[in-house]
Design a protein around this motif. Structure first.
Motif, PDB file in Angstrom:
ATOM      1  N   GLY A   9     -59.197   9.167   4.270  1.00  0.00           N
ATOM      2  CA  GLY A   9     -59.733   9.988   5.175  1.00  0.00           C
ATOM      3  C   GLY A   9     -59.444   9.640   6.900  1.00  0.00           C
ATOM      4  O   GLY A   9     -60.246  10.295   7.660  1.00  0.00           O
ATOM      5  N   ASN A  10     -58.585   8.828   6.488  1.00  0.00           N
ATOM      6  CA  ASN A  10     -58.690   8.314   8.426  1.00  0.00           C
ATOM      7  C   ASN A  10     -57.403   9.456   9.372  1.00  0.00           C
ATOM      8  O   ASN A  10     -56.767   8.926  10.233  1.00  0.00           O
ATOM      9  CB  ASN A  10     -58.605   6.923   8.892  1.00  0.00           C
ATOM     10  N   GLY A  11     -57.417  10.310   8.369  1.00  0.00           N
ATOM     11  CA  GLY A  11     -55.976  11.207   9.456  1.00  0.00           C
ATOM     12  C   GLY A  11     -54.833  10.968   9.421  1.00  0.00           C
ATOM     13  O   GLY A  11     -54.254  11.667   9.839  1.00  0.00           O
ATOM     14  N   TYR A  12     -54.515  10.199   8.628  1.00  0.00           N
ATOM     15  CA  TYR A  12     -53.485   9.401   8.057  1.00  0.00           C
ATOM     16  C   TYR A  12     -52.755   9.059   7.227  1.00  0.00           C
ATOM     17  O   TYR A  12     -53.752   8.519   6.198  1.00  0.00           O
ATOM     18  CB  TYR A  12     -53.266   7.906   9.166  1.00  0.00           C
ATOM     19  N   ILE A  13     -51.830   9.441   6.342  1.00  0.00           N
ATOM     20  CA  ILE A  13     -51.166   8.535   5.466  1.00  0.00           C
ATOM     21  C   ILE A  13     -50.545   7.586   5.210  1.00  0.00           C
ATOM     22  O   ILE A  13     -49.358   7.035   5.839  1.00  0.00           O
ATOM     23  CB  ILE A  13     -49.945   9.875   4.133  1.00  0.00           C
ATOM     24  N   SER A  14     -51.105   5.886   4.592  1.00  0.00           N
ATOM     25  CA  SER A  14     -50.424   4.905   4.723  1.00  0.00           C
ATOM     26  C   SER A  14     -49.274   5.027   4.084  1.00  0.00           C
ATOM     27  O   SER A  14     -49.023   6.190   2.444  1.00  0.00           O
ATOM     28  CB  SER A  14     -50.960   4.101   4.486  1.00  0.00           C
ATOM     29  N   ARG A  15     -48.763   3.748   3.665  1.00  0.00           N
ATOM     30  CA  ARG A  15     -47.167   3.250   2.503  1.00  0.00           C
ATOM     31  C   ARG A  15     -47.877   3.531   1.143  1.00  0.00           C
ATOM     32  O   ARG A  15     -47.094   4.167   0.497  1.00  0.00           O
ATOM     33  CB  ARG A  15     -46.840   2.538   2.752  1.00  0.00           C
ATOM     34  N   ASP A  16     -48.900   2.691   1.063  1.00  0.00           N
ATOM     35  CA  ASP A  16     -49.986   2.529   0.145  1.00  0.00           C
ATOM     36  C   ASP A  16     -50.151   3.541  -0.136  1.00  0.00           C
ATOM     37  O   ASP A  16     -50.756   4.119  -1.870  1.00  0.00           O
ATOM     38  CB  ASP A  16     -50.884   1.656   0.102  1.00  0.00           C
ATOM     39  N   GLU A  17     -50.929   4.663   0.376  1.00  0.00           N
ATOM     40  CA  GLU A  17     -51.767   6.250   0.337  1.00  0.00           C
ATOM     41  C   GLU A  17     -49.885   7.220  -0.164  1.00  0.00           C
ATOM     42  O   GLU A  17     -50.772   7.941  -1.167  1.00  0.00           O
ATOM     43  CB  GLU A  17     -52.272   6.706   1.315  1.00  0.00           C
ATOM     44  N   LYS A  72     -47.630   6.737  -1.288  1.00  0.00           N
ATOM     45  CA  LYS A  72     -47.152   5.371  -3.526  1.00  0.00           C
ATOM     46  C   LYS A  72     -48.607   6.289  -3.772  1.00  0.00           C
ATOM     47  O   LYS A  72     -47.979   6.511  -4.860  1.00  0.00           O
ATOM     48  CB  LYS A  72     -46.997   4.065  -3.035  1.00  0.00           C
ATOM     49  N   SER A  73     -49.086   5.930  -3.833  1.00  0.00           N
ATOM     50  CA  SER A  73     -50.654   6.454  -4.802  1.00  0.00           C
ATOM     51  C   SER A  73     -50.894   8.039  -5.073  1.00  0.00           C
ATOM     52  O   SER A  73     -50.751   8.354  -6.514  1.00  0.00           O
ATOM     53  CB  SER A  73     -51.656   5.720  -4.528  1.00  0.00           C
ATOM     54  N   GLY A  74     -50.459   8.498  -4.155  1.00  0.00           N
ATOM     55  CA  GLY A  74     -50.430  10.486  -4.083  1.00  0.00           C
ATOM     56  C   GLY A  74     -49.332  10.564  -4.958  1.00  0.00           C
ATOM     57  O   GLY A  74     -49.777  11.926  -5.707  1.00  0.00           O
ATOM     58  N   LEU A  75     -48.198  10.227  -4.883  1.00  0.00           N
ATOM     59  CA  LEU A  75     -47.307  10.144  -5.273  1.00  0.00           C
ATOM     60  C   LEU A  75     -47.327   9.714  -7.137  1.00  0.00           C
ATOM     61  O   LEU A  75     -46.804  11.167  -8.332  1.00  0.00           O
ATOM     62  CB  LEU A  75     -46.290   9.369  -4.943  1.00  0.00           C
ATOM     63  N   GLU A  76     -48.305   8.882  -7.353  1.00  0.00           N
ATOM     64  CA  GLU A  76     -48.051   8.194  -8.688  1.00  0.00           C
ATOM     65  C   GLU A  76     -48.977   9.386  -9.140  1.00  0.00           C
ATOM     66  O   GLU A  76     -48.765   9.589 -10.579  1.00  0.00           O
ATOM     67  CB  GLU A  76     -48.343   6.957  -8.193  1.00  0.00           C
TER      68      GLU A  76
END
Length: 166
Positions: free
Chosen positions: A107-115, A117-121
């Motif tokens: 919820g920090n207003g950005y999508i990290s690399r890990d987020e 990947k986990s979102g796609l999964e």
């Protein structure tokens, strides 16, 4: 293209192949037990993974808004696709915001690399670390190692994201 049940007063609705695939992946991620029906409980579980605490009453109301036929129990894939196509036409910005929130787990207003990947999964997409790196390289125009909502929107709309003005 999805044809809605004309007998129940629903019209023909045209969606792209990409949208159809996206809606099917969304449905599959919601249909946890893979029985072809999204129940109130499955909807609540999915929303909880996104950080939203949905009451029983609200989940029932949500399922009822999508439920088009009398098949009982919950929402079928066809009903979900028809509802999503209508919702997308009426609320394109809301879909983008909700999609962004799904990826932005902290919820920090950005999508990290890990987020990413986990979102796609979570959506059923198995992606390698290399593929995620390429996606980030293409989408992260300001090279800060994360995706802003603006970068996310440009990529989702198929535009070449511009670096934000400083």
């Amino acid at each position: 293209m999805v044809l809605k049940n004309m007998e129940n007063g629903y019209a023909k609705c045209s969606i792209s192949d990409d949208e159809l695939l996206e809606f099917k992946l969304m449905f599959q991620s919601l249909d946890r037990n893979k029985d072809g029906i999204i129940t109130k409980t499955e909807f609540q579980t999915f929303m909880k993974t996104l950080g939203f605490n949905i009451t029983d009453d609200r989940a029932v109301r949500f399922v009822k808004t999508m439920h088009i036929t009398d098949k009982g129990l919950g929402v079928t894939e066809q009903e979900f696709i028809a509802w999503m196509s209508e919702f997308r036409e009426q609320n394109p910005e809301a879909i983008l915001r909700d999609s962004f929130r799904m990826f932005d787990r902290d919820g920090n207003g950005y999508i990290s690399r890990d987020e990413l990947k986990s979102g796609l999964e979570l959506m059923g997409q198995k992606v390698s670390d290399g593929a995620v790196s390429v996606m980030m390289k293409v989408a992260d125009k300001d090279k800060d190692g994360r995706l802003s909502f603006k970068e996310f929107v440009k990529i989702m709309r198929g535009c070449d994201a511009q670096s934000p003005k400083k």
